[in-house]
Scaffold this motif. Structure first.
Motif, PDB file in Angstrom:
ATOM      1  N   THR A   1       4.019  -1.376  -0.236  1.00 39.34           N
ATOM      2  CA  THR A   1       3.990  -2.292   0.992  1.00 39.34           C
ATOM      3  C   THR A   1       2.693  -2.759   1.540  1.00 39.34           C
ATOM      4  O   THR A   1       2.503  -3.706   2.194  1.00 39.34           O
ATOM      5  CB  THR A   1       4.705  -1.554   1.966  1.00 39.34           C
ATOM      6  OG1 THR A   1       4.072  -0.020   2.287  1.00 39.34           O
ATOM      7  CG2 THR A   1       6.130  -1.343   1.974  1.00 39.34           C
TER       8      THR A   1
ATOM      9  N   ALA B   1       2.110  -7.580   8.208  1.00 38.22           N
ATOM     10  CA  ALA B   1       2.644  -6.327   7.994  1.00 38.22           C
ATOM     11  C   ALA B   1       4.158  -5.944   8.704  1.00 38.22           C
ATOM     12  O   ALA B   1       4.773  -5.456   8.134  1.00 38.22           O
ATOM     13  CB  ALA B   1       1.549  -5.501   8.650  1.00 38.22           C
TER      14      ALA B   1
ATOM     15  N   ALA C   1       1.325  -6.590   2.059  1.00 40.72           N
ATOM     16  CA  ALA C   1       0.999  -7.032   3.625  1.00 40.72           C
ATOM     17  C   ALA C   1      -0.382  -7.772   3.261  1.00 40.72           C
ATOM     18  O   ALA C   1      -0.793  -8.271   4.242  1.00 40.72           O
ATOM     19  CB  ALA C   1       0.554  -5.712   4.327  1.00 40.72           C
TER      20      ALA C   1
END
Length: 389
Positions: free
Chosen positions: A276, A285, A280
Motif C-alpha cells: 500500500t 493515500a 500511494a
C-alpha cells in the motif's frame, strides 16, 4: 417601437450577435446584467475559447451541422478580437484559453462593441407574447409593470438552455420553438457531476487524481474529483455528455499503464516495502485505503507474484461504476440537445419554417466539450446569424 432585429437573451451569443448585426438592434434580457455565465465561467476568468476547437468536439444529432459556422468564425478570429482589445490571456491546459485578469474584460469588450453598433440594451425586461406578422414579429416587453410593444423584422433567440437555473436559465427557447412548430431534440444536463447512492464516496470527498474516464466508447484523460455526492472533475464532466441513465462508466486510475513494470522493479530493489505504501506513490493515500477495504492489498512487495500485480493493475485500470444519476441542471455547465438542427440553416441559423426567426448558442442542439468549446460555439453561431441580419 420599430427595430430591424430583436434579440432575446444577453448572454455570450446574444451580445456577440448584437455587436455585429446590421440595422437597429434591440437586445433584451430579464437579468440585471448581461453575460452572467461569462462572468462566472472559468473561476471568474472566462475560458473563452480553445486552441483546438473543431467540429469533432461537439455533440449533435447532426455532427456536421457546426462545421460551417465554426469554419467561418473560428477560435483564431475570436483570439484576434480579444488581442485587438488588449485583453491579456494564457493557455491553461489542453488548449484552454483564459483571461489573465477577469472574465469581466470579455463582457466589457462585448458591451463596448454593442455600444459602437448602437444596440438598444434592455435589462430586467421580459419578452413575451411573440407573434408572427406579415413583415416580421411583434412582441411585448415588460419591465416593472410597464409594457411596450415592439415590431421587429427579424427575431433572434439566444436564451440558452436549462442549465444553472439560478443564473436565470428558463428554457424559453424551447417554448418559442414549440409555438412555431419547430422540433427540439431531447434535452438533458451535460458537463455535470455524477451522483451515487448511499454516500458511496463521502469518505473520499476532496480527493483528486488524474484518470481516464470512459462512457459509451468516448474517453477523457483529465482530473477526477471525489465528492460527498459522487464524482466530479473535468474527466467526469466530459464523460457525462456521453453517458445515459443506467450506463456504466469505466475509470482508469493508471492511465500511463506503468504500474506492473514499476512494481516489479521495486520488488527486486526493495521487496520489504509495504504494497500500500508503494501504491500511494501512484494514487492518493486515502484512495489506496479505500481499495484496501475492497481487495487484498496486504503484505510487502516481495509477497506479490507477477500474476497478483497484474490483477491489482487490472482492478485499478478497469474500475466499472454505475452512477445513479447526475446533479442535474442545477450544476450542469451546459444543456445537451435543443433546437433540432434540421430546422436551421447551417450558414445563417435561420429557421426554414419561419423566415426571419433565428436560434443561436446553447439553445441549439450543438454541445461542446469542456474547455472553451461552448463559448466558441456561441461566438461562431452568433456571427453566422449576425452576417445574415
Amino acid at each position: 417601437m420599430q427595430v430591424d432585429t430583436a434579440i432575446i437573451g444577453a448572454g455570450a451569443a446574444g451580445m456577440m450577435c448584437a455587436a455585429h448585426a446590421n440595422g437597429r438592434i434591440l437586445l433584451v434580457d430579464h437579468a440585471r446584467a448581461p453575460g452572467e455565465k461569462i462572468r462566472i465561467s472559468g473561476g471568474g476568468r472566462c475560458n473563452f475559447t480553445n486552441l483546438h476547437a473543431h467540429a469533432g468536439a461537439f455533440l449533435s444529432e447532426n455532427p456536421h451541422f457546426a462545421k460551417s459556422a465554426l469554419a467561418r468564425y473560428s477560435q483564431w478570429d475570436f483570439i484576434d478580437l480579444v488581442d485587438h482589445h488588449r485583453i491579456a490571456w494564457h493557455e491553461k491546459t489542453l488548449g484552454q484559453l483564459f483571461c489573465d485578469t477577469s472574465a469581466r474584460e470579455i463582457i466589457a469588450m462585448l458591451r463596448g462593441l454593442m455600444q459602437q453598433n448602437g444596440v438598444d440594451l434592455r435589462l430586467q425586461t421580459a419578452a413575451h407574447s411573440i407573434t408572427k406578422t406579415a413583415d416580421g414579429f411583434t412582441l411585448v416587453l415588460s419591465r416593472e409593470g410597464n409594457e411596450t410593444q415592439v415590431h421587429a423584422k427579424r427575431l433572434v433567440i439566444s436564451t440558452g438552455g436549462k442549465s444553472i437555473p439560478k443564473m436565470g436559465a428558463t428554457g424559453m427557447a424551447y417554448d418559442v420553438a414549440a409555438q412555431f412548430g419547430i422540433s427540439v431534440t431531447p434535452t438533458r444536463p451535460a458537463l455535470v457531476p455524477f451522483t451515487f447512492d448511499k454516500d458511496r464516496f463521502a469518505a473520499l470527498a476532496g480527493v483528486a487524481t488524474n484518470a481516464r474516464v470512459t462512457a459509451n466508447g468516448q474517453s477523457f484523460n483529465e482530473a477526477l474529483l471525489f465528492t460527498h455526492r459522487g464524482l466530479s472533475g473535468p474527466a467526469i464532466l466530459q464523460a457525462s455528455s456521453y453517458w445515459r441513465e443506467g450506463d456504466d462508466i469505466t475509470v482508469n486510475l493508471l492511465p500511463d499503464g506503468r504500474l506492473v513494470a514499476d512494481l516489479r522493479a521495486r520488488r527486486a530493489q526493495a521487496g520489504r516495502k509495504n504494497l500500500t505504501t508503494e501504491l500511494a506513490q501512484y494514487l492518493p493515500a486515502r484512495l489506496v485505503e479505500h481499495f484496501a477495504t475492497h481487495m487484498d492489498l496486504t503484505g510487502n512487495l516481495a509477497d506479490q507474484s507477477d500474476t497478483r500485480l497484474r490483477q491489482i493493475a487490472t482492478a485499478l485500470s478497469h474500475w466499472s461504476l454505475t452512477p445513479t444519476g447526475t446533479e442535474g441542471y442545477r450544476t450542469a455547465e451546459v444543456t445537451l440537445g435543443g433546437i433540432n438542427t434540421d430546422e436551421l440553416s447551417a450558414k445563417t441559423m435561420e429557421t426554414h419554417k419561419v423566415p426571419g426567426l433565428f436560434f443561436i448558442g446553447e439553445a441549439v442542439d450543438v454541445t461542446g466539450w469542456l474547455g472553451g468549446y461552448n463559448f466558441q460555439w456561441a461566438w461562431s453561431s452568433a456571427m453566422a446569424a449576425a452576417q445574415a441580419l
